[in-house]
Design an enzyme around this catalytic site. Sequence first.
Site, short mmCIF file in Angstrom:
data_model
loop_
_atom_site.label_atom_id
_atom_site.label_comp_id
_atom_site.label_asym_id
_atom_site.label_seq_id
_atom_site.Cartn_x
_atom_site.Cartn_y
_atom_site.Cartn_z
N MET A 169 0.85 -1.20 0.00
CA MET A 169 0.00 0.00 0.00
C MET A 169 0.89 1.25 0.00
O MET A 169 0.46 2.33 0.41
CB MET A 169 -0.94 0.00 1.21
CG MET A 169 -1.90 -1.18 1.18
SD MET A 169 -3.45 -0.91 2.05
CE MET A 169 -2.86 -0.56 3.69
N GLY A 170 2.13 1.11 -0.45
CA GLY A 170 3.03 2.26 -0.53
C GLY A 170 3.58 2.64 0.83
O GLY A 170 3.58 1.83 1.76
N LYS B 206 5.13 -9.54 9.37
CA LYS B 206 4.63 -8.51 10.28
C LYS B 206 3.10 -8.58 10.38
O LYS B 206 2.52 -8.47 11.45
CB LYS B 206 5.10 -7.14 9.78
CG LYS B 206 4.32 -5.96 10.23
CD LYS B 206 4.69 -5.55 11.62
CE LYS B 206 4.05 -4.28 12.08
NZ LYS B 206 2.78 -3.93 11.49
N ARG C 268 2.74 2.77 9.68
CA ARG C 268 2.01 3.50 10.73
C ARG C 268 2.93 4.03 11.83
O ARG C 268 2.49 4.85 12.64
CB ARG C 268 0.90 2.63 11.31
CG ARG C 268 -0.25 2.41 10.32
CD ARG C 268 -1.42 1.67 10.94
NE ARG C 268 -2.58 1.68 10.08
CZ ARG C 268 -2.98 0.68 9.28
NH1 ARG C 268 -2.29 -0.44 9.23
NH2 ARG C 268 -4.07 0.77 8.54
N LEU D 89 6.68 3.03 1.54
CA LEU D 89 7.59 1.90 1.64
C LEU D 89 8.73 2.14 2.63
O LEU D 89 9.27 3.24 2.72
CB LEU D 89 8.17 1.58 0.26
CG LEU D 89 7.12 1.30 -0.82
CD1 LEU D 89 7.82 0.97 -2.15
CD2 LEU D 89 6.19 0.17 -0.43
N HIS D 90 9.09 1.09 3.35
CA HIS D 90 10.21 1.14 4.29
C HIS D 90 11.08 -0.09 4.04
O HIS D 90 10.82 -0.87 3.10
CB HIS D 90 9.71 1.19 5.74
CG HIS D 90 8.67 0.14 6.05
ND1 HIS D 90 8.93 -1.21 6.02
CD2 HIS D 90 7.36 0.26 6.38
CE1 HIS D 90 7.85 -1.88 6.34
NE2 HIS D 90 6.87 -1.01 6.55
N ALA D 91 12.09 -0.26 4.89
CA ALA D 91 13.07 -1.34 4.65
C ALA D 91 12.41 -2.72 4.65
O ALA D 91 12.93 -3.65 4.01
CB ALA D 91 14.17 -1.27 5.70
N GLN E 208 -10.41 -2.34 2.63
CA GLN E 208 -9.93 -3.00 3.85
C GLN E 208 -9.91 -2.05 5.05
O GLN E 208 -9.45 -2.41 6.12
CB GLN E 208 -8.57 -3.67 3.63
CG GLN E 208 -7.41 -2.73 3.37
CD GLN E 208 -6.17 -3.50 2.93
OE1 GLN E 208 -6.07 -3.98 1.81
NE2 GLN E 208 -5.19 -3.62 3.82
N HIS F 202 9.51 -3.48 3.24
CA HIS F 202 9.07 -3.71 1.85
C HIS F 202 10.27 -4.00 0.94
O HIS F 202 10.19 -4.83 0.03
CB HIS F 202 8.34 -2.47 1.31
CG HIS F 202 7.08 -2.12 2.05
ND1 HIS F 202 6.99 -1.03 2.89
CD2 HIS F 202 5.87 -2.72 2.06
CE1 HIS F 202 5.76 -0.96 3.37
NE2 HIS F 202 5.07 -1.97 2.90
O1 PAF Z 1 -0.20 -5.58 3.68
C1 PAF Z 1 -0.60 -4.70 2.90
O2 PAF Z 1 0.10 -3.74 2.60
C2 PAF Z 1 -2.00 -4.82 2.33
O3 PAF Z 1 -2.89 -5.37 3.24
C3 PAF Z 1 -2.04 -5.57 1.00
C4 PAF Z 1 -1.60 -7.02 1.15
C5 PAF Z 1 -1.14 -4.89 -0.02
C6 PAF Z 1 -3.47 -5.58 0.44
O4 PAF Z 1 -3.96 -4.29 0.26
#
Ligand code: PAF
Length: 272
Positions: A30-31, A149, A187, A33-35, A61, A37
């Site tokens: 979901m963007g 995580k 977060r 991004l950190h280490a 979600q 990802h």
């Molecule tokens: O973990 C996430 O970032 C989200 O829940 C995902 C798997 C990309 C689905 O939106």
Amino acid sequence: MKTVRTIAELRQQIADWRAAGQSVALVPTMGALHAGHIALVGAALALADRAVVSIFVNPTQFAPNEDLARYPRDEAGDVAKLAGAGAHLVWAPTVSEMYPEGFATRIVVEGAALPLEGAFRPHHFGGVATVVCKLLSAVTPDLALFGEKDFQQLAVIRQMVRDLALPVTIRGIATVREDDGLALSSRNAYLSADERYIAPMLYKVISEVARGRDPAEASEALLAAGFTKVDYVEVRDAETLVPFVRGSGRPGRVLAAVWLGKTRLIDNVATG
Ligand code: PAF
């Protein structure tokens, strides 16, 4: 590294790679991004010829009272990090590309989706399963990688892939932590300096539960340390997420969700 928005452009690129006999891995995100990802991208590159990263803040979600509007977004920063990590393609669809006018399908997940997060966020895993199913259907990757995580999310996705016989291998990748033990999370950016100071206690306390500390006592210790609220600290079967039976020979997992002010943190560790 290209960024594409539409499923049609995405599929064209995947078809070209397939024609060249190349394997494809997907890292759904979901963007922000950190280490953590970037570790997923590293694993994807080690396991497949091509790494696709999707960036989509999935509205379905989040419940109406949750943090969709304030969820951190930085596509330019994310793209720069992914280019540095060696990803091959970013797929950043719009909401209307993923949920066009008239979209009326939702995956219902039970089993591993019902306890813990499922009890506190009953809408959540249906939205995750629906979007992940669509991401998988659009990319048709050989494998998809998710961070441990979000351990329950990983269990729910494995369950969906197994139940629907989706032709993809799911890989869970170990949580990346700060030096003080705090699990990396988009977060964490919400935490004040005081909250950030308290936050690493979560990992310390659930690690004690993994070594046998009573979960109820651990919850009290978290509140005493300054956490605002404890949604749960529980020991569960690592695959089915039913309550863990010590001595059963099954793998166990300690899972926790806590609040620090307005920020909800989750974390988990394997039992010892
Ligand atoms: O973990 C996430 O970032 C989200 O829940 C995902 C798997 C990309 C689905 O939106």
